[in-house]
Design an enzyme around this catalytic site. Structure first.
Site, short mmCIF file in Angstrom:
data_model
loop_
_atom_site.label_atom_id
_atom_site.label_comp_id
_atom_site.label_asym_id
_atom_site.label_seq_id
_atom_site.Cartn_x
_atom_site.Cartn_y
_atom_site.Cartn_z
N GLN A 291 1.14 -0.93 0.04
CA GLN A 291 -0.07 0.02 0.52
C GLN A 291 0.76 1.24 0.19
O GLN A 291 1.57 1.41 1.29
CB GLN A 291 -0.61 -0.38 1.39
N TRP A 436 4.57 -1.26 4.53
CA TRP A 436 5.30 -2.41 4.94
C TRP A 436 3.96 -3.98 5.41
O TRP A 436 4.11 -4.08 6.59
CB TRP A 436 5.80 -2.08 5.95
N HIS A 437 3.13 -3.63 4.08
CA HIS A 437 2.21 -4.28 4.22
C HIS A 437 2.38 -5.66 2.84
O HIS A 437 1.28 -5.53 2.58
CB HIS A 437 0.31 -3.87 4.30
N SER A 438 3.08 -5.78 2.59
CA SER A 438 3.57 -6.52 1.07
C SER A 438 2.62 -8.01 1.03
O SER A 438 2.82 -8.59 2.07
CB SER A 438 4.87 -6.73 0.72
#
Length: 500
Positions: A291, A436-438
């Site tokens: 995101q 940091w939500h890959s």
């Protein structure tokens, strides 16, 4: 050779859940292998200290390649140590709008819609005073909103309501948009990681072995079946054997990396870096996405008190356009001034994020060994619709920032201080970061390019599953940790259902 029924690779959020659930049966022998430490520093438990953990030994310290459409490099920290990213994240525990999960079913993945996952969301959590039809009451994760909301965040929530956004009382019902308090994984003033909740209570089980500071180099195969893993610990190589299955829970980056190092991935790429091909699987390492974020920052009219919480107690879930089918934007309201040149205590910010980006990138190897640098490319703003949505989101955030409820705190906007769509578009590209939500590099699906099927089994081999954020076909419109835990809970059930 050490022999187990199940070997779980990765002691992050998903791996802790899978190992804890599988070892509930004393007849199963389970090994959990984690690259990082089993003992984390005391500072990791302090909620307000989490931003400093991103560049600590508790993170792998990754960064992207220079992205084509922005020309920039972004930090991509991921947790290293028991608890994984749940030990370094911002402690927001949030389910997405039900449309995020139903989109997986629409992409051909059976059994993973919102109603399918609801029992696993509930099983993972303990809440108090919530609707028991949608919230858990006996799960390991103890989650709740902040007991005392920071005054700037409270004012920002009031400003969002003043700007016309409805008050959300229960984001977890899968339907609400609006402004509300996030549930947090903070218990008695301290962080609760997934390792704290699931794994540590299970460590005294004689059938569960946990090996830390152990780097897995590759999966081992015999006749098309995954039969174990090789790892090094204290300079010694250890080979292990799995009687039933190996479960990869190394995360969106780590699981794709290990599949490729072991010969499962895009054949041409593997040959280029010197890896022998076992299965030509073009989807491994593809569909990588996160995101994109940017910030709207104000200088304050008075000194802002320090936060004892996680700097992110209040959020707004909204739609970038009135005709959007589902919420696609999240605003996180923070007392921290996320802008250069503004000292802490003298400003506040909105973290603006597009939660459902269309752009897709890749994870690729640079060499045939686990220590070769990874080539991570989230490829932000490859799809121009993402930039358009972010510009709209900045304008929405600015209306909230200019509302009268924030007047006692607001002095002036310091970033971005731009007006036209073209200027704001350039700003979101130049200032891009990721949440940091890959996700997505080992996506579930029914098509030939999907990496795992709807039971998380890796296509082309047997004895191997993936259970972590990498299996998401598309990212959910929320912080991802609660969803990763639910995926792992369901994975444990799926594994148990195939025993015979």
């Amino acid at each position: 050779m050490s022999r187990y029924d199940y070997i779980v690779v990765g002691g992050g959020s998903a791996g802790c859940v899978v190992a804890a659930r599988l070892s509930e049966d004393p007849g199963r022998r389970v090994l959990l292998v984690e690259a990082g430490s089993g003992t984390l520093p005391d500072i990791a438990a302090v909620p307000a200290a989490w931003p400093g953990l991103m560049a600590s030994p508790m993170s792998w310290g990754d960064q992207s390649v220079a992205m084509k459409h922005t020309g920039t490099v972004v930090m991509q920290p991921r947790g290293r140590g028991l608890g994984g990213s749940s030990a370094i994240n911002g402690m927001v525990f949030l389910r997405a709008h039900r449309s995020s999960y139903d989109a997986w079913a629409e992409q051909g993945v059976k059994g993973w819609g919102y109603e399918d996952l609801l029992p696993y969301f509930k099983r993972s959590e303990t809440t108090t005073g919530c609707d028991p039809s949608v919230r858990g009451e006996e799960g390991p994760m103890r989650v709740a909103p902040a007991k005392e909301v920071h005054p700037v965040m409270q004012a920002a929530g009031d400003a969002a309501a003043e700007a016309g956004h409805p008050r959300a009382t229960n984001f977890a019902d899968g339907q609400e948009d609006g402004v509300g308090l996030f549930d947090l994984t903070i218990v008695d003033g301290a962080r609760q990681s997934v390792a704290d909740a699931y794994l540590r209570p299970a460590l005294d089980r004689s059938n569960l072995d946990v090996v830390t500071d152990a780097l897995v180099h590759r999966l081992r195969f015999e006749g098309g079946r995954c039969v174990g893993v090789d790892y090094t610990v204290d300079g010694e190589t250890v080979s292990t054997h799995a009687r039933h299955e190996v479960v990869l829970s190394a995360g969106t980056v780590g699981s794709a990396q290990l599949l490729m190092l072991s010969g499962i991935g895009p054949a041409e790429h593997l040959r280029e870096v010197g890896v022998d091909v076992i299965v030509d699987a073009p989807g491994v390492g593809s569909n990588y996405h996160d995101q994109p974020t940017t910030t709207l920052t104000y200088a304050s009219a008075q000194e802002i008190p320090a936060s004892a919480g996680n700097h992110a107690e209040v959020g707004v879930r909204l739609r970038s356009t009135p005709d959007a089918e589902a919420p696609d934007i999240q605003l996180l309201l923070s007392e921290a001034p996320l802008a250069p040149g503004v000292a802490y205590g003298h400003g506040f910010s909105f973290l603006v994020s597009l939660m459902t980006p269309r752009s897709r990138g890749t994870v690729r190897l640079s060499g045939p060994t686990v220590d070769a640098p990874l080539l991570l490319d989230p490829n932000c703003y490859a799809d121009p619709r993402d930039e358009q949505a972010m510009v709209a989101a900045l304008r929405i955030a600015r209306k909230i920032g200019e509302a009268s409820a924030l007047e006692p705190w607001r002095e002036r906007e310091v970033l971005p201080c731009l007006e036209t769509d073209a200027e704001l578009g350039e700003y979101v590209r130049e200032s891009v970061a990721v949440y940091w939500h890959s996700v997505g590099t080992c996506r579930m699906g029914a098509d030939a390019d999907s990496v795992v099927d709807d039971e998380l089994r890796v296509r082309g081999v047997s004895g191997l599953r993936v259970a972590d954020a990498s299996v998401m076909p598309s990212i959910v419109a929320a912080n991802t940790n609660a969803t990763v835990i639910a995926i792992a809970e369901r994975a444990a059930d799926l594994i148990e259902g195939t025993e015979g």
